[in-house]
Design an enzyme around this catalytic site. Structure first.
Site, PDB file in Angstrom:
ATOM      1  N   CYS A 185      82.951  41.086 -36.567  1.00  0.00           N
ATOM      2  CA  CYS A 185      82.196  40.297 -35.592  1.00  0.00           C
ATOM      3  C   CYS A 185      82.996  39.955 -34.335  1.00  0.00           C
ATOM      4  O   CYS A 185      82.416  39.610 -33.308  1.00  0.00           O
ATOM      5  CB  CYS A 185      81.672  39.018 -36.238  1.00  0.00           C
ATOM      6  SG  CYS A 185      80.680  39.292 -37.732  1.00  0.00           S
ATOM      7  N   HIS A 199      80.200  33.733 -30.818  1.00  0.00           N
ATOM      8  CA  HIS A 199      79.638  34.596 -31.848  1.00  0.00           C
ATOM      9  C   HIS A 199      78.503  33.845 -32.537  1.00  0.00           C
ATOM     10  O   HIS A 199      78.636  32.670 -32.884  1.00  0.00           O
ATOM     11  CB  HIS A 199      80.717  34.971 -32.854  1.00  0.00           C
ATOM     12  CG  HIS A 199      80.193  35.655 -34.071  1.00  0.00           C
ATOM     13  ND1 HIS A 199      79.332  36.731 -34.010  1.00  0.00           N
ATOM     14  CD2 HIS A 199      80.391  35.406 -35.400  1.00  0.00           C
ATOM     15  CE1 HIS A 199      79.035  37.126 -35.245  1.00  0.00           C
ATOM     16  NE2 HIS A 199      79.662  36.340 -36.101  1.00  0.00           N
ATOM     17  N   ASN A 239      72.833  37.267 -37.350  1.00  0.00           N
ATOM     18  CA  ASN A 239      74.202  37.695 -37.080  1.00  0.00           C
ATOM     19  C   ASN A 239      74.220  39.219 -36.907  1.00  0.00           C
ATOM     20  O   ASN A 239      74.077  39.963 -37.871  1.00  0.00           O
ATOM     21  CB  ASN A 239      75.112  37.271 -38.244  1.00  0.00           C
ATOM     22  CG  ASN A 239      76.569  37.605 -38.008  1.00  0.00           C
ATOM     23  OD1 ASN A 239      76.913  38.353 -37.100  1.00  0.00           O
ATOM     24  ND2 ASN A 239      77.433  37.058 -38.845  1.00  0.00           N
TER      25      ASN A 239
END
Length: 337
Positions: A89, A227, A257
């Site tokens: 990520c 994020h 996500n």
């Protein structure tokens, strides 16, 4: 019903309401190529200008060749390097750091940095702790040198390597080849509470570090673009950084996500919504498997509107998302029998 959960349960614990998954025939490379075309159009550039392509992804089409090479060929780029970067990520923001160094040393003049993921293909769709969190997506940016005081100002990159086991996927990778285990039958190791603590600490400390070194207070930050893993994590990181949620961009409710794609998608949407003014100071923290973490202080340039637009889009899928998920579940069940 696919797993034992409800929409209310997901929203209360994560803030996620919607996610997207790729249709049949689409891959990480097709998403990345589409995002690259849109970024080049927005910058008023063509493939002939590009001499570096970095694709941040944890879900490449193949172990090799790199997804970036597929993007290079699809765009018709004939100069410079093309490679993938795997920091899960954190990958896109790590990729921005790498591209900035290429440009600063004169090794590149025009870099495409892309975050692209197809996590739907590697999820264990019977595991409610993870399958409700992740979605697919992609976005890209173009980096070039400038004589003005803008772009990446400071960065802090790090990794809690000793904690790598708390966020891990089994069933993919060289460790599973020829070892009596079916490659691609994935299982996730996801220790949510420990991940939460590390994520908040990593991103929070990285934000504090770049602000301290820049001699800035939180009031100097115009927008935080973090994020997008979980709304609670975002809120805790914003609190630790000292920035109110009114100056934090959030779209996790729309996409879930998307791993390496979350920060660039959020950046693009913040621009489209007029949340970024010329000269704005942006703080971009991220964390991912590894456990990687980072924060970047970016001074935006003078232009906030695209020079051009691309009409490129993905073809409509003949199957619904639920139909695709059920197909993945049946395929895994058949493979394990």
């Amino acid at each position: 019903k696919t797993v034992d959960t409800t929409s209310d349960w997901i929203v209360q614990r994560t803030g996620i309401r919607n996610r997207y998954i790729v249709g049949e025939g689409e891959t990480t490379s097709t998403l990345a190529t589409g995002a690259a075309r849109k970024a080049l159009a927005a910058a008023g550039l063509t493939a002939a200008d590009v001499d570096l392509i970095i694709v941040a992804t944890a879900t490449p089409d193949y172990t090799f060749p790199a997804t970036a090479t597929q993007v290079q060929a699809a765009l018709g780029v004939t100069r410079g390097a093309a490679f993938d970067l795997q920091a899960v990520c954190s990958g896109f923001v790590f990729g921005v750091s790498v591209a900035e160094k290429f440009i600063a040393t004169g090794s590149s003049t025009c870099a495409l940095v892309i975050g692209a993921e197809t996590f739907s293909r590697i999820l264990d769709w019977s595991d409610r702790t993870t399958c409700v969190l992740f979605g697919d997506g992609a976005a890209a940016v173009v980096l070039q040198a400038t004589p003005r005081d803008e772009g990446v100002q400071l960065e802090k990159l790090g990794c809690y390597g000793e904690s790598r086991e708390i966020l891990r996927i089994h069933g993919i990778g060289g460790a599973y080849v020829h070892q009596g285990r079916l490659l691609g039958a994935t299982e996730w190791q996801f220790e949510g509470q420990d991940i939460f603590k590390k994520a908040v600490h990593g991103m929070g400390s990285a934000c504090e570090d770049v602000l301290r070194r820049a001699g800035l207070t939180p009031e100097a930050i115009d927008l935080v673009i973090p994020h997008q893993a979980n709304l609670r994590i975002i809120e805790f990181v914003a609190k630790r950084a000292g920035v109110p949620m009114e100056r934090v961009y959030v779209n996790v409710h729309r996409y879930g996500n998307m791993s390496a794609a979350t920060v660039p998608v959020a950046l693009c949407e913040a621009l489209e919504e007029g949340r970024i003014a010329p000269g704005a100071r942006l703080l971009m923290p991220a964390f991912g498997g590894g456990l990687t973490f980072c924060a970047h202080l970016v001074r935006w340039g003078t232009r906030t509107q695209p020079i051009g637009l691309s009409s490129i889009d993905l073809p409509p899928s003949p199957h619904s998302a639920l139909e695709l998920v059920q197909r993945y579940r049946r395929a895994k069940g058949h493979a394990l029998t």
